[in-house]
Design a protein around this motif. Structure first.
Motif, mmCIF file in Angstrom:
data_model
loop_
_atom_site.group_PDB
_atom_site.id
_atom_site.type_symbol
_atom_site.label_atom_id
_atom_site.label_comp_id
_atom_site.label_asym_id
_atom_site.label_seq_id
_atom_site.Cartn_x
_atom_site.Cartn_y
_atom_site.Cartn_z
ATOM 1 N N MET A 63 46.801 41.894 39.321
ATOM 2 C CA MET A 63 45.915 40.771 39.622
ATOM 3 C C MET A 63 45.109 41.052 40.875
ATOM 4 O O MET A 63 45.439 41.939 41.663
ATOM 5 C CB MET A 63 46.691 39.465 39.748
ATOM 6 C CG MET A 63 47.719 39.421 40.850
ATOM 7 S SD MET A 63 48.750 37.941 40.776
ATOM 8 C CE MET A 63 49.844 38.375 39.444
ATOM 9 N N ARG A 64 44.042 40.280 41.034
ATOM 10 C CA ARG A 64 43.244 40.311 42.256
ATOM 11 C C ARG A 64 43.190 38.887 42.776
ATOM 12 O O ARG A 64 42.897 37.949 42.048
ATOM 13 C CB ARG A 64 41.836 40.825 41.994
ATOM 14 C CG ARG A 64 40.969 40.763 43.262
ATOM 15 C CD ARG A 64 39.657 41.463 43.110
ATOM 16 N NE ARG A 64 39.878 42.915 43.182
ATOM 17 C CZ ARG A 64 38.908 43.805 42.985
ATOM 18 N NH1 ARG A 64 37.688 43.411 42.692
ATOM 19 N NH2 ARG A 64 39.166 45.092 43.093
ATOM 20 N N ASN A 65 43.493 38.735 44.069
ATOM 21 C CA ASN A 65 43.410 37.443 44.750
ATOM 22 C C ASN A 65 42.285 37.504 45.765
ATOM 23 O O ASN A 65 42.138 38.498 46.476
ATOM 24 C CB ASN A 65 44.717 37.113 45.467
ATOM 25 C CG ASN A 65 45.850 36.806 44.516
ATOM 26 O OD1 ASN A 65 45.647 36.680 43.314
ATOM 27 N ND2 ASN A 65 47.048 36.696 45.040
ATOM 28 N N ASP A 69 43.441 33.223 48.586
ATOM 29 C CA ASP A 69 44.631 33.432 47.766
ATOM 30 C C ASP A 69 44.512 32.796 46.386
ATOM 31 O O ASP A 69 45.498 32.396 45.790
ATOM 32 C CB ASP A 69 45.901 32.977 48.482
ATOM 33 C CG ASP A 69 47.120 33.781 48.035
ATOM 34 O OD1 ASP A 69 46.934 34.926 47.585
ATOM 35 O OD2 ASP A 69 48.242 33.269 48.115
ATOM 36 N N TRP A 70 43.282 32.714 45.864
ATOM 37 C CA TRP A 70 43.058 32.280 44.490
ATOM 38 C C TRP A 70 42.948 33.511 43.608
ATOM 39 O O TRP A 70 42.303 34.496 43.965
ATOM 40 C CB TRP A 70 41.785 31.444 44.377
ATOM 41 C CG TRP A 70 41.979 30.090 44.972
ATOM 42 C CD1 TRP A 70 41.675 29.716 46.241
ATOM 43 C CD2 TRP A 70 42.555 28.963 44.343
ATOM 44 N NE1 TRP A 70 42.027 28.407 46.438
ATOM 45 C CE2 TRP A 70 42.569 27.918 45.277
ATOM 46 C CE3 TRP A 70 43.051 28.729 43.065
ATOM 47 C CZ2 TRP A 70 43.071 26.661 44.978
ATOM 48 C CZ3 TRP A 70 43.550 27.467 42.777
ATOM 49 C CH2 TRP A 70 43.553 26.453 43.732
ATOM 50 N N ARG A 71 43.613 33.473 42.468
ATOM 51 C CA ARG A 71 43.564 34.584 41.517
ATOM 52 C C ARG A 71 42.205 34.590 40.839
ATOM 53 O O ARG A 71 41.763 33.585 40.293
ATOM 54 C CB ARG A 71 44.676 34.418 40.482
ATOM 55 C CG ARG A 71 44.873 35.618 39.612
ATOM 56 C CD ARG A 71 46.105 35.504 38.717
ATOM 57 N NE ARG A 71 47.095 34.565 39.199
ATOM 58 C CZ ARG A 71 47.446 33.455 38.546
ATOM 59 N NH1 ARG A 71 46.918 33.163 37.381
ATOM 60 N NH2 ARG A 71 48.345 32.638 39.051
ATOM 61 N N VAL A 72 41.524 35.734 40.862
ATOM 62 C CA VAL A 72 40.213 35.855 40.224
ATOM 63 C C VAL A 72 40.240 36.840 39.050
ATOM 64 O O VAL A 72 39.258 36.957 38.322
ATOM 65 C CB VAL A 72 39.120 36.260 41.241
ATOM 66 C CG1 VAL A 72 38.934 35.178 42.301
ATOM 67 C CG2 VAL A 72 39.438 37.603 41.894
ATOM 68 N N ARG A 99 35.010 36.913 40.600
ATOM 69 C CA ARG A 99 34.996 35.974 41.729
ATOM 70 C C ARG A 99 35.452 34.564 41.372
ATOM 71 O O ARG A 99 35.794 33.798 42.250
ATOM 72 C CB ARG A 99 33.592 35.881 42.317
ATOM 73 C CG ARG A 99 33.205 37.058 43.138
ATOM 74 C CD ARG A 99 31.899 36.802 43.896
ATOM 75 N NE ARG A 99 31.554 37.972 44.663
ATOM 76 C CZ ARG A 99 31.069 39.100 44.168
ATOM 77 N NH1 ARG A 99 30.877 39.213 42.886
ATOM 78 N NH2 ARG A 99 30.779 40.127 44.947
ATOM 79 N N LEU A 100 35.400 34.211 40.108
ATOM 80 C CA LEU A 100 35.752 32.847 39.710
ATOM 81 C C LEU A 100 37.269 32.680 39.666
ATOM 82 O O LEU A 100 37.973 33.476 39.053
ATOM 83 C CB LEU A 100 35.165 32.509 38.339
ATOM 84 C CG LEU A 100 33.641 32.486 38.263
ATOM 85 C CD1 LEU A 100 33.192 32.235 36.831
ATOM 86 C CD2 LEU A 100 33.073 31.431 39.197
#
Length: 118
Positions: A63-65, A69-72, A99-100
């Motif tokens: 994953m990418r945060n 710290d929102w997962r995008v 980015r979303l």
């Protein structure tokens, strides 16, 4: 110098060694019941983090945060698939980078200043 002798016994782990050689940091953890889990992260320049959680060769999440710290981005599959997907992600500052927000980031404590920036 790192000891990569485990790679002889488990060649699939070479994919984690590739990440390790690219500047990733790994934090071994254990799950309830004693099942070993390996967690790794790469901190980008803008405090965006790529993460990998390995519960088994066929049970891996990448994953990418973002800095909040929102997962995008998230990908689940086998070790090789997830490493390939992580390595194909664009730099977070490029226009076509994800980015979303799709959910709140995985809780993975990362020591302050740990990991490099590409």
């Amino acid at each position: 110098m790192r000891d990569y002798s485990a790679l002889e016994a488990f060649p699939e782990l070479r994919r984690l060694a590739e990440l390790d050689n690219a500047g990733w940091s790994f934090l071994p953890r254990t799950r309830t019941g004693g099942v070993p889990v390996v967690k790794g992260f790469y901190r980008w320049c803008e405090n965006t983090r790529d993460l990998i959680i390995v519960s088994g060769i066929g049970d891996v999440v990448g994953m990418r945060n973002d800095p909040g710290d929102w997962r995008v981005w998230e990908y689940t599959g086998g070790l090789a698939e997830v490493v390939d997907a992580l390595q194909s992600l664009p730099h977070p500052l490029l226009p076509h980078a994800p980015r979303l927000a799709i959910g709140h980031g995985q809780t993975l404590w990362v020591p302050p200043g740990a990991g490099g920036g590409r």
